[in-house]
Scaffold this active site. Sequence first.
Site, PDB file in Angstrom:
ATOM      1  CG  ASN A 192      -0.315   0.033   2.538  1.00  0.00           C
ATOM      2  OD1 ASN A 192       0.836   0.429   2.659  1.00  0.00           O
ATOM      3  ND2 ASN A 192      -1.034  -0.370   3.562  1.00  0.00           N
ATOM      4  CD  GLU A 195       1.974  -2.487   3.440  1.00  0.00           C
ATOM      5  OE1 GLU A 195       1.329  -2.964   4.387  1.00  0.00           O
ATOM      6  OE2 GLU A 195       1.676  -2.717   2.238  1.00  0.00           O
ATOM      7  CG  ASP A 260      -6.013  -9.190   4.460  1.00  0.00           C
ATOM      8  OD1 ASP A 260      -4.816  -8.913   4.247  1.00  0.00           O
ATOM      9  OD2 ASP A 260      -6.494  -9.286   5.606  1.00  0.00           O
TER      10      ASP A 260
HETATM   11  N1  LIG Z   1     -11.289   4.817   1.223  1.00  0.00           N
HETATM   12  C1  LIG Z   1     -11.411   4.057   0.124  1.00  0.00           C
HETATM   13  N2  LIG Z   1     -12.223   4.429  -0.877  1.00  0.00           N
HETATM   14  C2  LIG Z   1     -12.353   3.670  -1.965  1.00  0.00           C
HETATM   15  N3  LIG Z   1     -11.711   2.516  -2.177  1.00  0.00           N
HETATM   16  C3  LIG Z   1     -10.879   2.089  -1.222  1.00  0.00           C
HETATM   17  C4  LIG Z   1     -10.671   2.828  -0.026  1.00  0.00           C
HETATM   18  N4  LIG Z   1      -9.798   2.166   0.741  1.00  0.00           N
HETATM   19  C5  LIG Z   1      -9.469   1.061   0.045  1.00  0.00           C
HETATM   20  N5  LIG Z   1     -10.098   1.004  -1.141  1.00  0.00           N
HETATM   21  C6  LIG Z   1      -9.973  -0.063  -2.163  1.00  0.00           C
HETATM   22  O1  LIG Z   1      -9.249  -1.164  -1.598  1.00  0.00           O
HETATM   23  C7  LIG Z   1      -7.953  -1.287  -2.202  1.00  0.00           C
HETATM   24  C8  LIG Z   1      -6.909  -1.630  -1.151  1.00  0.00           C
HETATM   25  O2  LIG Z   1      -6.922  -0.636  -0.149  1.00  0.00           O
HETATM   26  P1  LIG Z   1      -5.577  -0.063   0.512  1.00  0.00           P
HETATM   27  O3  LIG Z   1      -4.710   0.514  -0.529  1.00  0.00           O
HETATM   28  O4  LIG Z   1      -6.015   0.803   1.621  1.00  0.00           O
HETATM   29  O5  LIG Z   1      -4.897  -1.399   1.038  1.00  0.00           O
HETATM   30  P2  LIG Z   1      -4.265  -1.735   2.474  1.00  0.00           P
HETATM   31  O6  LIG Z   1      -3.746  -0.502   3.084  1.00  0.00           O
HETATM   32  O7  LIG Z   1      -3.338  -2.873   2.281  1.00  0.00           O
HETATM   33  O8  LIG Z   1      -5.531  -2.216   3.253  1.00  0.00           O
HETATM   34  P3  LIG Z   1      -5.529  -2.958   4.665  1.00  0.00           P
HETATM   35  O9  LIG Z   1      -4.114  -2.995   5.153  1.00  0.00           O
HETATM   36  O10 LIG Z   1      -6.449  -2.146   5.497  1.00  0.00           O
HETATM   37  O11 LIG Z   1      -6.067  -4.305   4.363  1.00  0.00           O
HETATM   38  C9  LIG Z   1      -7.701   0.022  -2.899  1.00  0.00           C
HETATM   39  O12 LIG Z   1      -6.822  -0.139  -3.972  1.00  0.00           O
HETATM   40  C10 LIG Z   1      -9.134   0.390  -3.333  1.00  0.00           C
HETATM   41  O13 LIG Z   1      -9.517  -0.369  -4.457  1.00  0.00           O
HETATM   42 MG   LIG Z   2      -2.383  -4.262   3.611  1.00  0.00          MG
END
Ligand SMILES: Nc1ncnc2c1ncn2[C@@H]1O[C@H](COP(=O)(O)OP(=O)(O)OP(=O)(O)O)[C@@H](O)[C@H]1O
Ligand SMILES: [Mg+2]
Length: 309
Positions: A192, A195, A260
């Site tokens: 993300n 990271e 996930d």
């Molecule tokens: N606030 C949001 N609005 C719209 N889509 C979102 C949002 N948050 C997440 N998403 C969707 O989910 C995907 C993954 O989210 P994110 O990039 O936050 O991953 P992450 O930080 O690894 O999530 P987590 O660690 O909470 O599981 C994004 O690419 C998007 O498609």
């Molecule tokens: Mg994650």
Amino acid sequence: MTMEVTEKRLLVAGDIMLDRYWFGDVNRISPEAPVPVVRVSKKEDRLGGAANVAVNAAALGVEVGLIGVVGDDEAASTIEELLTKKQIDAKLSHDPSISTIIKLRVIGRQQQLVRIDFEEPPSEIVLQTKLTAFTSEVASADLVILSDYAKGSLTNVRDMISVARGAGKPVLVDPKGTDFERYSGATILTPNKSELRQVIGDWRTEAELTEKAQNLRASLNLGGLLLTRSEEGMSLFTEDAILHIPAMAREVYDVSGAGDTVIATLAVMLMQGKSLPESVMIANRAGGIVVGKLGTATVSREELFASST
Ligand SMILES: Nc1ncnc2c1ncn2[C@@H]1O[C@H](COP(=O)(O)OP(=O)(O)OP(=O)(O)O)[C@@H](O)[C@H]1O
Ligand SMILES: [Mg+2]
């Protein structure tokens, strides 16, 4: 049954956790310390970390195997029971010297009052047992996901990647930490924003991001780097293309676990023969759906292919 039947098998390995919720009423302050007393009236347990990735993949109709380390305690039994219910074929290594990873939330008056974490890294010897189990499971898998939450189950991730790549299996990795060298040779890495920032530093423009991301991808010898960007959707960097996809969510209730769902969906789509760009697009749609849900943190095939508008 009208649902698509598939013989494909996914192997998930990584940090397995139990997300535990205790709900209750608060009617008084403790006589022992100035803290509320919660009288617990309801308990809920959910699979977290790599186990949540496995659950998300199983919800899309593939066979799923799961490798990881748990303790030798009540939480480990609870995890194994929940996995059995979800028809996940778990081969967990038990380390009697540690507690299973538990994130316990105590909720009173609709409010989280405290979160209590139990976590200890697995011992060397159990990590070795786990690597052996992983090596034998890789043979029957079509694709491998490594779900790293930096809790210690993937200390030997280098060996795991080389075992899986040596067997010709694609490897998707959800990374953590500052050392991405250890993920060298993975097929796709799905950091993300925070990271990725920890590794390549901040970026001010899209051009700067592209340059840094492509350098990282090339230096780690990755097939692709998929940056998940929360409300900005995601960006895929490969040798010959860059693909930006806007987020799809209409309403956002609960963003935890979106990553996930994304990696699980990406894996299942690739296993079922979809191209990488197409799989990424569908994974983005899955992320958009799951953040709109409270409670259940999975997306079904029906939801995924019905809600394309
Ligand atoms: N606030 C949001 N609005 C719209 N889509 C979102 C949002 N948050 C997440 N998403 C969707 O989910 C995907 C993954 O989210 P994110 O990039 O936050 O991953 P992450 O930080 O690894 O999530 P987590 O660690 O909470 O599981 C994004 O690419 C998007 O498609
Ligand atoms: Mg994650």
